[in-house]
Design an enzyme around this catalytic site. Structure first.
Site, PDB file in Angstrom:
ATOM      1  N   LYS A  23       0.825  -1.210   0.000  1.00  0.00           N
ATOM      2  CA  LYS A  23       0.000   0.000   0.000  1.00  0.00           C
ATOM      3  C   LYS A  23       0.862   1.265   0.000  1.00  0.00           C
ATOM      4  CE  LYS A  23      -2.916   0.668   3.530  1.00  0.00           C
ATOM      5  NZ  LYS A  23      -2.857   1.994   4.217  1.00  0.00           N
ATOM      6  N   SER A  24       1.903   1.288   0.816  1.00  0.00           N
ATOM      7  CA  SER A  24       2.761   2.474   0.886  1.00  0.00           C
ATOM      8  C   SER A  24       3.402   2.778  -0.465  1.00  0.00           C
ATOM      9  CB  SER A  24       3.856   2.270   1.937  1.00  0.00           C
ATOM     10  OG  SER A  24       3.320   2.202   3.233  1.00  0.00           O
ATOM     11  N   ARG A  28       2.731   6.029  -3.336  1.00  0.00           N
ATOM     12  CA  ARG A  28       3.840   6.839  -3.827  1.00  0.00           C
ATOM     13  C   ARG A  28       3.993   6.727  -5.339  1.00  0.00           C
ATOM     14  NH1 ARG A  28       4.265   5.749   1.329  1.00  0.00           N
ATOM     15  NH2 ARG A  28       5.543   7.022   2.747  1.00  0.00           N
ATOM     16  N   ARG A 121      -7.996  11.883  12.974  1.00  0.00           N
ATOM     17  CA  ARG A 121      -6.568  11.554  13.055  1.00  0.00           C
ATOM     18  C   ARG A 121      -5.724  12.832  13.014  1.00  0.00           C
ATOM     19  NH1 ARG A 121      -5.348   6.598   9.130  1.00  0.00           N
ATOM     20  NH2 ARG A 121      -3.385   6.662  10.290  1.00  0.00           N
ATOM     21  N   SER A 166       8.315   8.992  11.721  1.00  0.00           N
ATOM     22  CA  SER A 166       7.077   8.895  10.947  1.00  0.00           C
ATOM     23  C   SER A 166       7.402   9.018   9.474  1.00  0.00           C
ATOM     24  CB  SER A 166       6.085   9.989  11.352  1.00  0.00           C
ATOM     25  OG  SER A 166       5.013  10.056  10.423  1.00  0.00           O
ATOM     26  N   ASP A 313       2.345  -1.264  11.932  1.00  0.00           N
ATOM     27  CA  ASP A 313       1.047  -1.710  11.427  1.00  0.00           C
ATOM     28  C   ASP A 313       0.784  -3.185  11.706  1.00  0.00           C
ATOM     29  OD1 ASP A 313       0.299   0.769  10.473  1.00  0.00           O
ATOM     30  OD2 ASP A 313       1.193   0.444   8.504  1.00  0.00           O
ATOM     31  N   LYS A 340      -4.155   5.660  15.151  1.00  0.00           N
ATOM     32  CA  LYS A 340      -4.391   5.048  13.846  1.00  0.00           C
ATOM     33  C   LYS A 340      -5.881   5.155  13.524  1.00  0.00           C
ATOM     34  CE  LYS A 340      -0.200   3.645  12.731  1.00  0.00           C
ATOM     35  NZ  LYS A 340       0.440   4.007  11.446  1.00  0.00           N
TER      36      LYS A 340
END
Length: 430
Positions: A23-24, A28, A121, A166, A313, A340
């Site tokens: 997903k990350s 991107r 969030r 982060s 995660d 989260k």
């Protein structure tokens, strides 16, 4: 899949699978493709709601995204344009935070929002460093919560020293740095996932990495090819289940094993899981391998410090696995779990305690005593995909007793095929 779901699967888990794209990296690939001077071709992009949100956002900024066979092609505009409407990021914190960085340097007015969960969030951690670069940003509740209003303007490079590691904050600052005058540096207390640095470098952006410091200068990516590996955060559910469920053996092929993401594999090894890697290689700048886990007698361990950003995660399902490990498992330095999609420490602590686990919560983690037989339970997922999938794994460890998940639509956020893959690995599953 929508609504509630009664899980009544039985193990062990056996088989070989591929999980969907990371997903990350998928986020991107779309966003960096939209910033580029030429087209970007992406293979293996995750087909899930969070990534759909990023696609809609880059299209609103003028990019064209089209499918060609097994690839997705991102064609950038000559320059990003002011969006004609509010940009809805859905449940995707990555989309909102990275776009905040990009849009800070794009002329015009942009408003970023999301669903009810995303609007709870925190965003101040992104707003404050970007303001030091000259960004004009505001948000709800004293700049604490979305929506975020961005008025793009010229930026200046800055040196940011983050108090908490982060990847999203780091990436937002680095992306803003592409539009800034002078260099932008981010210094982290521990190393967070480095997909941004790898992909920008692969697209021709000069990126300088010196220990925990990352520096970029103004530049525009040139586009290229991105091959997205399987997401280790998605594989975690099957790997942890296989480690804890007697008789299980699961192989996940083509899995991303970027060192900034493999904290889970380190924890599995520390707890005594039978784990092996094969076919290790690097494709498009990202390491990958076929990872096999076999059931073993697990024992407790201590998890904290620099490893936390490398498995943040995956911690909910690690908590499930720890209920079957002999002795005490302690998780510390994981306060990030509380901000989260839900307060994951509270959500998992409540669900596991009701299932019979011996668990003590701290402000920044928990302690779990095992092994403890789990029992069937009704679970409030709190619209959090990782709570839903983690407690589906807990059901397997409950000897086939039923676990009722009150809402599983949230799983589509990151892993729409989760239950189908789980069924395929189960013997006698349903």
């Amino acid at each position: 899949m929508t609504g509630s779901l009664t899980c009544r699967r039985k193990g062990p888990l056996r088989g070989s699978i591929e999980v969907p794209g990371d997903k990350s990296i998928s986020h991107r690939a779309l966003l960096f493709g939209a910033l580029s001077t030429g087209e970007t071709r992406v293979r293996g992009l995750l087909d899930a709601e969070d990534v759909h949100a990023t696609r809609r956002a880059v299209e609103a900024l003028g990019a064209t995204v089209r499918a060609e066979g097994e690839e997705l092609v991102v064609v950038p505009p000559p320059a990003l344009r002011e969006p004609g409407d509010v940009v809805d990021c859905g449940n995707s914190g990555t989309s909102l935070r990275l776009l905040t960085g990009v849009l800070s340097g794009v002329p015009g007015l942009s408003i970023l929002t999301g669903d009810a969960s995303l609007r709870r969030r925190p965003v101040r951690r992104v707003i404050e460093p970007l303001r030091r670069m000259g960004a004009d940003l505001s948000a709800r509740d004293g700049d604490r919560l979305p929506p975020v209003v961005v008025r793009g303007r010229p930026l200046r490079g800055a040196r940011h020293v983050l108090e908490v590691a982060s990847a999203q904050v780091k990436s937002a600052c680095l992306l803003a740095g592409l539009f800034a005058e002078g260099e932008t540096t981010v210094v982290e207390p521990e190393r967070s996932r480095d997909h941004t640095e790898r992909m920008l470098a692969g697209m021709g952006v000069p990126v300088r990495v010196d220990g925990l410091e990352v520096t970029v200068a103004p530049a525009r990516p040139r586009g290229g090819r991105v091959d997205v590996p399987g997401d280790i955060s998605s594989a975690a559910f099957f790997l942890c289940a296989a480690a804890a469920l007697p008789g299980s053996e699961v192989t996940v092929r083509n899995l991303g094993v970027n060192p900034t993401r493999t904290g889970l594999l380190d924890v599995l090894g520390a707890m005594g899981a039978a784990l092996s890697r094969a076919n290790e290689r690097e494709v498009a700048g990202e390491p990958r391998a076929d990872v096999t886990v076999r059931a073993a007698a697990l024992h407790g361990t201590e998890i904290g410090g620099a490893i936390i950003p490398r498995l943040i995660d995956e911690l909910p399902v690690v908590m499930v696995m720890a209920t079957q490990a002999r002795g005490r498992t302690v998780i510390r330095d994981a306060k990030e779990l509380r901000v989260k999609e839900s307060d994951r420490l509270a959500s998992m602590g409540e669900a596991l305690a009701r299932a019979g686990a011996k668990i003590e919560l701290f402000e920044d983690g928990c302690a779990i005593e095992g092994p403890t037989p789990l029992r069937g339970v009704a679970v409030q997922t709190r619209l959090d995909h990782r709570i839903a999938m983690s407690m589906a794994v807990a059901q397997l460890l409950a000897g086939g007793e039923e676990v009722v998940l009150d809402d599983v639509a949230c799983v589509a956020t990151s892993f729409p095929s989760f239950f189908a893959l789980l069924d395929g690995l189960c013997e006698g599953g349903a």
